[in-house]
Design an enzyme around this catalytic site. Structure first.
Site, short mmCIF file in Angstrom:
data_model
loop_
_atom_site.label_atom_id
_atom_site.label_comp_id
_atom_site.label_asym_id
_atom_site.label_seq_id
_atom_site.Cartn_x
_atom_site.Cartn_y
_atom_site.Cartn_z
N HIS A 373 -20.91 -2.35 -25.29
CA HIS A 373 -20.26 -1.76 -26.46
C HIS A 373 -19.77 -0.34 -26.24
CE1 HIS A 373 -21.38 -4.82 -29.53
NE2 HIS A 373 -22.37 -5.03 -28.70
N LYS A 564 -17.19 7.23 -40.64
CA LYS A 564 -17.82 6.73 -39.42
C LYS A 564 -18.86 7.74 -38.98
CE LYS A 564 -13.66 6.81 -37.49
NZ LYS A 564 -13.32 5.63 -36.70
N ARG A 565 -19.70 7.36 -37.99
CA ARG A 565 -20.64 8.33 -37.47
C ARG A 565 -19.91 9.59 -36.98
NH1 ARG A 565 -26.25 6.87 -37.15
NH2 ARG A 565 -26.47 8.75 -35.92
N LYS A 570 -15.01 10.98 -31.62
CA LYS A 570 -14.29 10.42 -32.76
C LYS A 570 -13.38 11.47 -33.43
CE LYS A 570 -18.03 7.09 -33.69
NZ LYS A 570 -17.42 5.74 -33.64
N THR A 672 -14.64 -0.85 -35.80
CA THR A 672 -14.58 -1.98 -36.75
C THR A 672 -14.19 -1.48 -38.13
OG1 THR A 672 -16.98 -1.77 -36.86
CG2 THR A 672 -16.10 -3.63 -35.61
N LYS A 676 -11.67 -2.88 -41.30
CA LYS A 676 -12.03 -2.98 -42.73
C LYS A 676 -11.03 -2.22 -43.60
CE LYS A 676 -16.71 -3.28 -41.05
NZ LYS A 676 -17.85 -2.44 -40.63
#
Ligand code: Z57
Length: 838
Positions: A373, A564-565, A570, A672, A676
């Site tokens: 992952h 998100k985290r 990110k 992911t 969504k």
């Protein structure tokens, strides 16, 4: 076996009150459970009592399907997927079960006839936060899809007493609070102490010769832990299949026969009993990074050993010979967290069940499959040999032996390549010695998959290159997906109803059917309905933000959301640089015509990740200034929504206009959340990273806002020597943004507060924010311009949803079944096969 005569069951009305789905029956059952399970009556019942009574009412309906399913799987000894994961981020069960049972509306009516509001009761549920982020939520989506596709499956993991921490924000900083999700009890699980399993830790090994003269090894542990399974039924959408999530709780084995393990140190062992319970105490709160802690390794062997021993028990229980373990079970390893399964299955087969090495190895490889992952080097798990050998002396021996055979194989395929042997060894010997868990997983599995096309390609070219050259046939891609049940039907009923009114409701099981929406993209009536639904949902979030944060938000502004985290790769701070850019433009020219935006953030930072926490502080600090500056008026608002969770995500995705997916290319394995958001009609601004690439391919490049360096461009720039300062000096807007932060403008004049963050950008900028800054700003300016053409935006939004069918987790699971698991569906009939035992 004696069975209860049928008339007796009829008299007791067991069937109807525990299984019936009519409004009348649901009402009766609900009140019955309030009385007999909660021990309350309406006059004194709390909201939580009502929630519990409803949960038990729903659970009764699940149990009928669950037991039916178990009976059929057992009778037929069905081939079963065993999904091993250290995390399952299930989200609240009640709403999802109502959707999957197809009784949402009946229950809503039933409780409303009793003067209650279903939404209110749904709010009561404390979600089991047994995961950090994407990886744990993916496991939950996959269990939903396996049940929906009628695939026999078991999810195996740990029943952490404390899940992911609750996040509070104080003075702009993240504060962690323990999550006591079990404090009101958990109506969804059933403990199975009679199926407890024992796991050994520590101690030493002894070689001996058995009665047949064979070399054998005995493991004398220092400690034994008892694992008690807790089972939760997981129902598929409009099927009778109810599979099981089996989570293990660690306990001290009160009356364990230590003599059987030949343990000399009784008092030491008794003391260790107290330590036993710690094993399933708390979820490690790091996403995408490994800390190398002893307790974490103990958690891994604990749940893996419990699960494998449980599978062997099932194999024997169904009279399947152990030599056919791999025919009964296929075991999917969710990242390397359960990779110790390679050594543990070998140990169980050889030491405990007398099997020879070669046969055990063949069964192990045929049974196991590994999903990777991440491409982040800090997430690849390695255990210091000393720690590993202390906790798992027998496993270390087995790993050495696997390594010996493996390196012989490598030598045969690539003669005279000692550098390759060094790189591929299961043991890292470059300094302090480590066991490399990803290598163990690759060698011990018959399948290795990445989670998006780009990610799989990068694994093959880079992180697992040597393994790809060694075993090209093992590699495959399985692009992630999400369940449309939870993330559209449950979370977005308004959009669900509109879609179904046009194309029927087959799309819920066949997400590709959303394609039929394209026929309505030029229908002005449909477009206006589409737009007013988004608008109404945004209005709900406005009210929530007003209540939670006390911030008044303009509902006509672009809802620009990054949820998100928090992690530097990110790049939430790139988003922050954009906010300040707009702020600077307003300050320079207060009358400037800017498309109003509301920037919404949600997400937790690992408690020990200082830079991520500083980024949260920065965003909140920008919000304090921007939200209160009279020059800004209602054109910009910055909102940090605390304690992001599944429950919360369900509220946020439907309200988004713009989804931020802006990781540095080559770092986000898939993502992911991107799926969504798009499924709920948000447009994406994103880099060519992870599944963004495939989303853009599906929805069409004209319906996706792309920007920034590609993965190869990132590598090339870094290879050339990246100098962030050059960008700072040559880009006036960028310089002004950085200088604004440095000046203390967002920190009450404190010029030190954000210095570590600024220094990391100016002098390292590992994630290339400065290199992508201008492209990002230009792209955002284009977004603002497009948003002004509301018809165009609506059209793009509809086309995004219509073309997202690929990203259902049903498609992902279908592909796992075909390419990796070799498994077929087993439809469940609701027959008369349940009989009460004497
Ligand atoms: C985690 O949430 C993910 C990867 C990890 O190695 C760990 Br540890 C935790 C995430 C990836 O970062 C996402 O890109 C991906 O979509 C998700 O796993 C599911 O595959």
């Amino acid at each position: 076996m004696q069975t209860v005569p049928n008339h007796q069951v009829d008299n007791l009305q067991i069937e109807d009150d525990r299984t019936g789905l009519s409004v009348e029956c649901l009402k009766r059952a609900f009140l019955d459970n309030l009385f007999y399970v909660q021990g309350k009556f309406p006059k004194i019942a709390t909201k939580n009592d009502y929630y519990m009574a409803l949960a038990y009412t729903v659970r009764d309906r699940l149990l009928q399907r669950w037991i039916n399913t178990a009976v059929i799987y057992t009778d037929r000894a069905s081939r079963t997927v065993s999904y091993l994961s250290a995390e399952f981020l299930m989200g609240p069960h009640l709403g999802n079960n109502l959707v999957n049972l197809g009784i949402y509306d009946q229950v809503k009516q039933a409780v409303s006839e009793l003067g209650l509001d279903l939404e209110d009761l749904l709010e009561q549920e404390e979600e089991p936060g047994l995961g950090n982020g994407g990886l744990g939520r993916l496991a939950a989506c996959y269990l939903d899809s396996m049940a929906t596709l009628e695939i026999p499956s078991l999810g195996y993991g740990i029943r952490y007493e404390f899940g992911i921490f609750d996040q509070d924000i104080r003075d702009g900083w993240q504060v962690e609070i323990t999550d006591k999700w079990l404090h009101c009890g958990n109506p969804w699980e059933i403990a199975r102490p009679e199926w407890a399993i024992y796991v050994r830790l520590g101690g030493h090994t002894e070689a001996y010769t058995d009665e047949r003269g064979r070399y054998r090894v005995r493991w004398i542990p220092f400690q034994v832990i008892k694992g008690v399974p807790h089972d939760t039924p997981l129902l598929g959408y409009k099927t009778n299949t109810a599979n099981t999530l089996r989570l293990w709780t660690a306990e001290a084995p009160e009356s364990f026969d230590f003599a059987a393990f030949n343990s000399g140190d009784y008092l030491g062992a008794v003391q260790e009993k107290m330590v036993s319970e710690n094993l399933s105490k708390v979820l490690y709160p790091n996403d995408d990074s490994s800390q190398g802690k002893r307790l974490r390794l103990a958690q891994q062997i604990f749940f893996v050993s419990c699960s494998l021993q449980d599978m062997i028990r099932i194999v024997f229980g169904q009279n399947v010979p152990l030599e056919k373990f791999h025919e009964k079970f296929v075991v999917q390893l969710n990242d390397t967290h359960p990779a110790i399964a390679v050594a543990e299955l070998m140990r169980l087969l050889i030491d405990e069940h007398d099997m020879g090495w070669d046969q055990a190895w063949s069964i192990t490889q045929k049974s196991l499959a590994y999903t990777n992952h991440t491409l982040l080097p800090e997430a690849l798990e390695r255990w210091p040999i000393s720690l590993f050998g202390e906790l798992l002396p027998r496993h270390l021996e087995i790993i050495y032996e696997i390594n010996y055979h493996f390196l012989e194989e490598v030598k045969a395929k690539f003669p005279a390549d000692s550098d390759r042997l060094r790189r591929m060894s299961l043991i890292d010997e470059s300094g302090e010695k480590y066991v490399r868990m990803a290598h163990l997983a690759c060698v011990g599995s018959h399948s290795i998959n990445g989670v998006a096309a780009l990610h799989t390609k990068l694994l093959q070219q880079d992180v697992l290159r040597d393994f790809y050259q060694m075993y090209p046939e093992k590699f495959n891609n399985k692009t992630n997906g999400v369940t449309p049940r939870r993330f559209i039907v449950l979370s977005n009923p308004r959009l669900t109803n509109l879609i179904s009114s046009k194309i029927g409701d087959n799309w819920v099981k066949n997400l590709k059917d959303l394609k039929h929406l394209e026929a309505f993209v030029d229908d002005p009536e449909f477009c206006s309905q589409w737009r007013s639904i988004k608008s109404a949902i945004k209005q709900d979030l406005v009210a929530y933000i007003q209540k939670q944060n006390g911030i008044t938000v303009n509902p006509d502004s672009i809802f620009d959301i990054q949820a998100k985290r928090f992690h530097e790769y990110k790049r939430q701070h790139l988003n922050a640089l954009h906010i300040i850019t707009l702020y600077n433009r307003i300050k320079a020219n207060p009358d400037i015509d800017i498309t109003p935006r509301t920037f919404i953030f949600g997400g937790k930072a690992a408690p020990g990740y200082y830079m991520a926490k500083l980024i949260i502080k920065l965003i909140n600090s920008i919000g304090d200034v921007v939200n209160n500056d009279p020059d800004v008026r209602d054109r910009l608002k910055v909102v940090f929504l605390k304690n992001y969770s599944v429950k919360f995500a369900q509220r946020v995705y439907p309200a988004a206009d713009l989804s931020e997916q802006i990781s540095m290319a080559g770092k986000e394995a898939s993502g992911t959340g991107n799926m969504k958001f798009a499924l709920n009609g948000a447009l994406t601004i994103g880099t060519l990273d992870g599944a963004n690439v495939e989303i853009r391919e599906e929805v069409g490049e004209e319906n996706f806002f792309i920007f920034g360096l590609t993965a190869p461009e990132v590598y090339a720039l870094k290879a050339r020597g990246y100098r962030p300062l050059d960008y700072y000096h040559s880009n006036r807007e960028l310089k002004a943004v950085i200088d604004r932060i440095a000046s203390g403008h967002f920190s009450h004049g404190d010029t030190k507060l954000f210095k570590p963050l600024l220094d990391s950008l100016l002098y390292r900028d590992e994630y290339l924010l400065f290199a992508d800054y201008q492209a990002y700003i230009d792209c955002q300016d284009y977004v603002s311009q497009v948003y002004r053409d509301r018809d165009r935006w609506t059209r793009m939004s509809i086309l995004n949803v219509a073309r997202m069918g690929k990203f259902s987790s049903d498609r992902s699971i279908h592909d796992y079944c075909q390419d990796i698991w070799n498994i077929q569906s087993v439809p469940i009939e609701l027959g008369e096969c349940i009989q009460a035992k004497e």
